[in-house]
Enzyme design. Structure first.
Site, PDB file in Angstrom:
ATOM      1  N   HIS A   1      54.531  40.932  47.259  1.00 17.10           N
ATOM      2  CA  HIS A   1      54.517  39.480  47.055  1.00 17.10           C
ATOM      3  C   HIS A   1      55.920  38.909  47.299  1.00 17.10           C
ATOM      4  CE1 HIS A   1      51.148  40.378  43.946  1.00 17.10           C
ATOM      5  NE2 HIS A   1      50.565  39.832  44.967  1.00 17.10           N
TER       6      HIS A   1
ATOM      7  N   LYS B   1      38.478  34.874  33.601  1.00 22.33           N
ATOM      8  CA  LYS B   1      38.870  36.255  33.912  1.00 22.33           C
ATOM      9  C   LYS B   1      40.166  36.550  33.179  1.00 22.33           C
ATOM     10  CE  LYS B   1      39.789  37.952  38.109  1.00 22.33           C
ATOM     11  NZ  LYS B   1      39.833  37.838  39.569  1.00 22.33           N
TER      12      LYS B   1
ATOM     13  N   ARG C   1      47.219  42.249  54.310  1.00 21.00           N
ATOM     14  CA  ARG C   1      47.675  43.636  54.303  1.00 21.00           C
ATOM     15  C   ARG C   1      46.937  44.474  55.323  1.00 21.00           C
ATOM     16  NH1 ARG C   1      47.157  43.482  47.942  1.00 21.00           N
ATOM     17  NH2 ARG C   1      45.576  42.066  48.683  1.00 21.00           N
TER      18      ARG C   1
ATOM     19  N   SER D   1      48.488  44.598  43.183  1.00 24.25           N
ATOM     20  CA  SER D   1      48.757  44.582  41.746  1.00 24.25           C
ATOM     21  C   SER D   1      47.854  45.576  41.024  1.00 24.25           C
ATOM     22  CB  SER D   1      48.516  43.178  41.179  1.00 24.25           C
ATOM     23  OG  SER D   1      49.366  42.257  41.804  1.00 24.25           O
TER      24      SER D   1
HETATM   25  P1  ADP Z   1      46.603  41.486  44.594  1.00 23.06           P
HETATM   26  O1  ADP Z   1      46.060  41.450  43.211  1.00 23.06           O
HETATM   27  O2  ADP Z   1      45.621  41.970  45.619  1.00 23.06           O
HETATM   28  O3  ADP Z   1      47.927  42.140  44.748  1.00 23.06           O
HETATM   29  P2  ADP Z   1      47.089  38.555  44.517  1.00 23.06           P
HETATM   30  O4  ADP Z   1      45.878  37.747  44.227  1.00 23.06           O
HETATM   31  O5  ADP Z   1      48.121  38.577  43.478  1.00 23.06           O
HETATM   32  O6  ADP Z   1      46.725  39.990  45.035  1.00 23.06           O
HETATM   33  O7  ADP Z   1      47.721  38.118  45.897  1.00 23.06           O
HETATM   34  C1  ADP Z   1      48.223  36.899  46.220  1.00 23.06           C
HETATM   35  C2  ADP Z   1      48.510  36.876  47.702  1.00 23.06           C
HETATM   36  O8  ADP Z   1      49.456  37.886  48.021  1.00 23.06           O
HETATM   37  C3  ADP Z   1      47.317  37.147  48.600  1.00 23.06           C
HETATM   38  O9  ADP Z   1      47.446  36.344  49.737  1.00 23.06           O
HETATM   39  C4  ADP Z   1      47.478  38.603  48.961  1.00 23.06           C
HETATM   40  O10 ADP Z   1      46.860  38.894  50.197  1.00 23.06           O
HETATM   41  C5  ADP Z   1      48.966  38.702  49.061  1.00 23.06           C
HETATM   42  N1  ADP Z   1      49.492  40.055  48.844  1.00 23.06           N
HETATM   43  C6  ADP Z   1      49.233  40.872  47.807  1.00 23.06           C
HETATM   44  N2  ADP Z   1      49.882  42.050  47.937  1.00 23.06           N
HETATM   45  C7  ADP Z   1      50.571  41.972  49.112  1.00 23.06           C
HETATM   46  C8  ADP Z   1      51.414  42.858  49.826  1.00 23.06           C
HETATM   47  N3  ADP Z   1      51.640  44.096  49.379  1.00 23.06           N
HETATM   48  N4  ADP Z   1      51.940  42.442  50.988  1.00 23.06           N
HETATM   49  C9  ADP Z   1      51.670  41.197  51.440  1.00 23.06           C
HETATM   50  N5  ADP Z   1      50.867  40.322  50.838  1.00 23.06           N
HETATM   51  C10 ADP Z   1      50.321  40.682  49.683  1.00 23.06           C
END
Ligand code: ADP
Length: 159
Positions: free
Chosen positions: A16, A40, A89, A127
């Protein structure tokens, strides 16, 4: 141009942060928006997630950290922003993201979703993976900021 980067950020990972940093160089302002979805219950509270994000973006001047509930399009209208940034990703992200982008665009035609391809170093990272690794005592120090690593350890120690 101002953009919104929405997500659960439960917790924020280096993947992120990589997207946030890259966006901050391309856009005037990046609003990192934590989805506060009451139905949630998350792993970390919204306040904790906001704090991790704030602490780790405090040196980037044009990043604002906020939370929202309800529809992303309503939040975007309220903030006067019509560009959403999503990280991509792997192909597996594509289907969901595509559906959401099209639905949002249908409801709010001026809204565009832009996809930023994940850094290859983080393309496996989510996450939920971090939470799972931590649950079993895995070392996540190279995947998340220090404060998140410590908070995860504390949570699972108490569990
Ligand atoms: P997650 O729970 O899958 O990590 P989030 O809902 O927190 O995802 O993700 C927010 C945004 O960040 C989404 O657009 C997701 O595709 C993106 N994202 C999550 N992890 C990564 C990563 N490792 N690299 C790039 N973008 C990411």
């Amino acid at each position: 141009m101002n953009v919104i980067y929405p997500g659960s950020f439960d917790p924020v990972t280096n993947g992120h942060l990589d997207i946030i940093q890259r966006c901050s160089k391309k856009f005037n302002k990046v609003i990192v928006a934590v989805l506060n979805n009451n139905s949630k219950s998350g792993f970390f509270t919204i306040e904790e997630r906001l704090e991790f994000l704030r602490e780790n973006t405090k040196d980037i001047e044009n990043v604002e950290v906020d939370s929202f509930s309800g529809l992303l399009i309503d939040y975007a209208k309220m903030k006067n922003v019509n560009i959403i940034i999503k990280g991509l990703r792997a192909v597996s992200d594509y289907e969901n993201e595509m559906q959401m982008a099209l639905a949002n665009n249908k409801l709010y035609p001026e809204l565009e979703t832009l996809f930023m391809v994940s850094n290859t170093r983080y393309s496996f990272l989510s996450s939920s993976l971090v939470r799972e690794l931590s649950l079993f005592g895995g070392d996540v120090s190279c995947l998340v900021p220090k404060a998140v690593e410590i908070a995860l350890k504390n949570k699972f120690k108490g569990a």
